[in-house]
Design an enzyme around this catalytic site. Structure first.
Site, PDB file in Angstrom:
ATOM      1  N   ARG A 176     -27.057  17.910   5.616  1.00  0.00           N
ATOM      2  CA  ARG A 176     -27.066  18.282   4.202  1.00  0.00           C
ATOM      3  C   ARG A 176     -26.915  17.018   3.362  1.00  0.00           C
ATOM      4  O   ARG A 176     -26.000  16.231   3.589  1.00  0.00           O
ATOM      5  CB  ARG A 176     -25.917  19.245   3.888  1.00  0.00           C
ATOM      6  CG  ARG A 176     -26.077  20.586   4.538  1.00  0.00           C
ATOM      7  CD  ARG A 176     -24.867  21.488   4.346  1.00  0.00           C
ATOM      8  NE  ARG A 176     -24.972  22.631   5.232  1.00  0.00           N
ATOM      9  CZ  ARG A 176     -25.720  23.705   4.946  1.00  0.00           C
ATOM     10  NH1 ARG A 176     -26.379  23.790   3.808  1.00  0.00           N
ATOM     11  NH2 ARG A 176     -25.803  24.697   5.822  1.00  0.00           N
ATOM     12  N   ASP A 233       0.875  -1.177   0.000  1.00  0.00           N
ATOM     13  CA  ASP A 233       0.000   0.000   0.000  1.00  0.00           C
ATOM     14  C   ASP A 233       0.912   1.226   0.000  1.00  0.00           C
ATOM     15  O   ASP A 233       1.972   1.213   0.627  1.00  0.00           O
ATOM     16  CB  ASP A 233      -0.885  -0.004   1.262  1.00  0.00           C
ATOM     17  CG  ASP A 233      -2.142   0.841   1.085  1.00  0.00           C
ATOM     18  OD1 ASP A 233      -3.241   0.267   1.150  1.00  0.00           O
ATOM     19  OD2 ASP A 233      -2.030   2.073   0.877  1.00  0.00           O
ATOM     20  N   ASN A 234       0.516   2.280  -0.696  1.00  0.00           N
ATOM     21  CA  ASN A 234       1.332   3.501  -0.654  1.00  0.00           C
ATOM     22  C   ASN A 234       0.915   4.403   0.512  1.00  0.00           C
ATOM     23  O   ASN A 234       1.503   5.458   0.726  1.00  0.00           O
ATOM     24  CB  ASN A 234       1.268   4.265  -1.999  1.00  0.00           C
ATOM     25  CG  ASN A 234      -0.118   4.828  -2.293  1.00  0.00           C
ATOM     26  OD1 ASN A 234      -1.043   4.675  -1.494  1.00  0.00           O
ATOM     27  ND2 ASN A 234      -0.266   5.470  -3.442  1.00  0.00           N
ATOM     28  N   TYR A 269     -14.572   7.267 -12.993  1.00  0.00           N
ATOM     29  CA  TYR A 269     -14.229   6.119 -12.161  1.00  0.00           C
ATOM     30  C   TYR A 269     -14.650   4.817 -12.847  1.00  0.00           C
ATOM     31  O   TYR A 269     -13.852   3.900 -13.018  1.00  0.00           O
ATOM     32  CB  TYR A 269     -14.923   6.266 -10.802  1.00  0.00           C
ATOM     33  CG  TYR A 269     -14.753   5.083  -9.888  1.00  0.00           C
ATOM     34  CD1 TYR A 269     -13.538   4.835  -9.274  1.00  0.00           C
ATOM     35  CD2 TYR A 269     -15.818   4.212  -9.632  1.00  0.00           C
ATOM     36  CE1 TYR A 269     -13.382   3.748  -8.425  1.00  0.00           C
ATOM     37  CE2 TYR A 269     -15.670   3.136  -8.786  1.00  0.00           C
ATOM     38  CZ  TYR A 269     -14.446   2.908  -8.183  1.00  0.00           C
ATOM     39  OH  TYR A 269     -14.295   1.828  -7.353  1.00  0.00           O
ATOM     40  N   ALA A 326      -5.799  -1.899  -4.897  1.00  0.00           N
ATOM     41  CA  ALA A 326      -5.369  -0.498  -4.855  1.00  0.00           C
ATOM     42  C   ALA A 326      -6.043   0.284  -5.966  1.00  0.00           C
ATOM     43  O   ALA A 326      -6.056  -0.139  -7.122  1.00  0.00           O
ATOM     44  CB  ALA A 326      -3.843  -0.412  -5.012  1.00  0.00           C
ATOM     45  N   ALA A 327      -6.599   1.439  -5.624  1.00  0.00           N
ATOM     46  CA  ALA A 327      -7.326   2.229  -6.622  1.00  0.00           C
ATOM     47  C   ALA A 327      -7.628   3.603  -6.060  1.00  0.00           C
ATOM     48  O   ALA A 327      -7.593   3.811  -4.844  1.00  0.00           O
ATOM     49  CB  ALA A 327      -8.637   1.536  -6.992  1.00  0.00           C
ATOM     50  N   ARG A 380     -33.443  17.794   7.522  1.00  0.00           N
ATOM     51  CA  ARG A 380     -32.752  17.296   6.331  1.00  0.00           C
ATOM     52  C   ARG A 380     -32.774  18.347   5.225  1.00  0.00           C
ATOM     53  O   ARG A 380     -33.840  18.763   4.791  1.00  0.00           O
ATOM     54  CB  ARG A 380     -33.423  16.017   5.828  1.00  0.00           C
ATOM     55  CG  ARG A 380     -33.397  14.884   6.847  1.00  0.00           C
ATOM     56  CD  ARG A 380     -34.040  13.628   6.274  1.00  0.00           C
ATOM     57  NE  ARG A 380     -34.140  12.592   7.299  1.00  0.00           N
ATOM     58  CZ  ARG A 380     -34.487  11.337   7.039  1.00  0.00           C
ATOM     59  NH1 ARG A 380     -34.758  10.976   5.795  1.00  0.00           N
ATOM     60  NH2 ARG A 380     -34.562  10.445   8.013  1.00  0.00           N
TER      61      ARG A 380
END
Lengths: 326, 326
Positions: free
Chosen positions: B201, B31-32, B146, B78-79, B264
């Protein structure tokens, strides 16, 4: 319209440039001339509405210098088109197709140019379950790095259309034949037969079915859709003919045109190379309906093969350069 | 098996590491740590069969140093998972998802590791025409960068499987919830309500339907498929539950668990952000059939939401770091 054409000195690119100029568009062609040929733009270069810049679209700064907000559209044809060498050099497809297309999209976003026309490939259908294959075929599994990289381009383009309110027109092609054809099985076979007319080496068993469209019909369709755009923000059109032939049919036509009768040496089993698809045959009813009474392919496949052989035989210098395989 | 897990310090990655160690696999996690958290590997780090290396998979040399032929499999998680920020920084999806995955595939090819497990997303279906959406849904149109970048990864993986005789197992996920969840609407809502319990919100009108799976169920499925692999060289599984809820249902559960009753405040119309999909709901019958009598999700959606709220309330330090939007 003012149109930027990437890959303008390539086979399809230069034919598209000529077609667009004939319709009075203003055209700027760019090409890094890695496989494109300046002489393919000889006709265009005489036209007052044409300009050419040699640049690599991987160089975003150079691309952004050319592409400003005066353009109405980018026809993005520049690509690594060597489907067969994908597994030898996988980064080439990723870089020259996917990353390059991203560069074009970013340059368009920077300059506010809103419409991209993109030449994809029937290879994105992988081993299609439905033949002829429609645009909404089942979710495909990629079988070549070329197809994978082109699908990635399509995905980027559609996401940009959604995210940045751009318009995208994507063409999934069968193979093209015709003038300035310099890459593919006809080129390979004619080159072999010019060297040794008594023997022809064929990857695969010759029964592979293929569908081709003549480049004049293909670019005419793209030009017609520019005049008659889809109402959809993002549109995909298959582009091909309603015919197909086998590689053996094509060979027979090539040999007849050349007046040779070689021994045929087949190798590699029922398909020619890893990732080759035995049959890319597209259902093109969507574009036929969209361009009803405006456009239809005029040249049949075997006529196209024969015209391509004649073109190559009168332009034998095209065999001097390296660049094709088989 | 000896397994490399990329993104090992992330939400799903660290849960997968724990599940694989429980099944006696030897696991190397990388992992970075750009969004991953070292403390998520506290449990794993006590296990003798676990090793961790901090490295960025965009650094191919470093990746190739870790990945040798002793590995049986790479679980590539990883992404860049920030779906919503795609249009602000489009290169992030291309680089951290597509180019990074290409790096992993090349490192595997160099070292002869043959099996990749990849975590894709239900976002690749775009605005699905068929709901619940099966794996062989009609050819999708991407609506987010994405999704586009993940589809490009899938395409690369399938082409590598075909071209280099590798095996690929791709999971298209719904959103995950559960322990170590640090990203998404529950995180955003809990954070807001901790700061101001009287007001919430909400992007969108709250009617967006969403399907979630609890991370313990999700990683159990991945581990089970490693024990019971598909006979296919390249396999795609949707991974989710057969339930869905609305954002409003989820909010009600969050508020009940926190004992608050905020006003809300909805904004942004019927969908929250450009590229958001109003409903990702997957037909998961393929994996259910494949793992018949072996695996089924155990935790319902609203139970999962409640457990996630409890986890966040007992790990409030997770809100100290920046990183989430809304």
């Amino acid at each position: 319209m003012k149109i930027l054409v990437t890959g303008a000195a390539g086979f399809i690119g230069s034919n598209l440039v000529d077609a667009l100029l004939l319709e009075n568009h203003t055209v700027v062609g760019i090409d890094n001339l890695s496989t494109g040929r300046p002489e393919f733009l000889n006709l265009a270069s005489k036209h007052p509405n044409f300009d050419f810049k040699q640049l690599d679209i991987l160089n975003r700064a150079a691309l952004s210098e050319v592409l400003d907000s005066s353009f109405d559209c980018v026809c993005h044809l520049a690509a690594n088109a060597d489907v067969r060498r994908g597994i030898e050099a996988p980064f080439r497809d990723l870089e020259q197709n996917t990353i390059a297309t991203w560069n074009v999209l970013e340059a368009m976003r920077d300059s506010g140019v809103k419409h991209i026309v993109f030449t994809s490939t029937g290879s994105v259908y992988g081993e299609a379950e439905v033949i002829p294959t429609p645009e909404n075929a089942p979710f495909p599994v990629q079988t070549s790095l070329y197809g994978a990289s082109k699908l990635a381009c399509e995905a980027l383009i559609s996401a940009y259309c959604e995210g940045y309110n751009m318009r995208g027109t994507v063409y999934r092609f069968v193979s093209f034949v015709g003038d300035r054809y310099t890459h593919g099985h006809i080129y390979d076979f004619v080159r072999q037969l010019l060297r040794s007319p008594d023997e022809l080496r064929i990857l695969g068993d010759g029964s592979q079915r293929k569908s081709y469209i003549h480049v004049s019909d293909g670019v005419a369709a793209i030009a017609a859709v520019l005049r008659h755009p889809s109402p959809k923000k993002y549109e995909v059109f298959n582009l091909g003919t309603s015919e197909y032939v086998t590689v053996n049919d094509s060979i027979a036509e090539i040999c007849a045109e050349m007046g040779v009768c070689p021994e045929r040496l087949y190798s590699g089993g029922s398909r020619g190379w890893v990732g080759d698809n035995p049959f890319i045959y597209l259902d093109c009813s969507r574009i036929r309906q969209h361009l009803d009474h405006i456009w239809a392919p005029k040249i049949g496949i075997l006529d196209g093969v024969r015209m391509t052989v004649r073109y190559l035989l009168t332009n034998k210098h095209l065999f001097d350069a390296a660049g094709s395989v088989q």
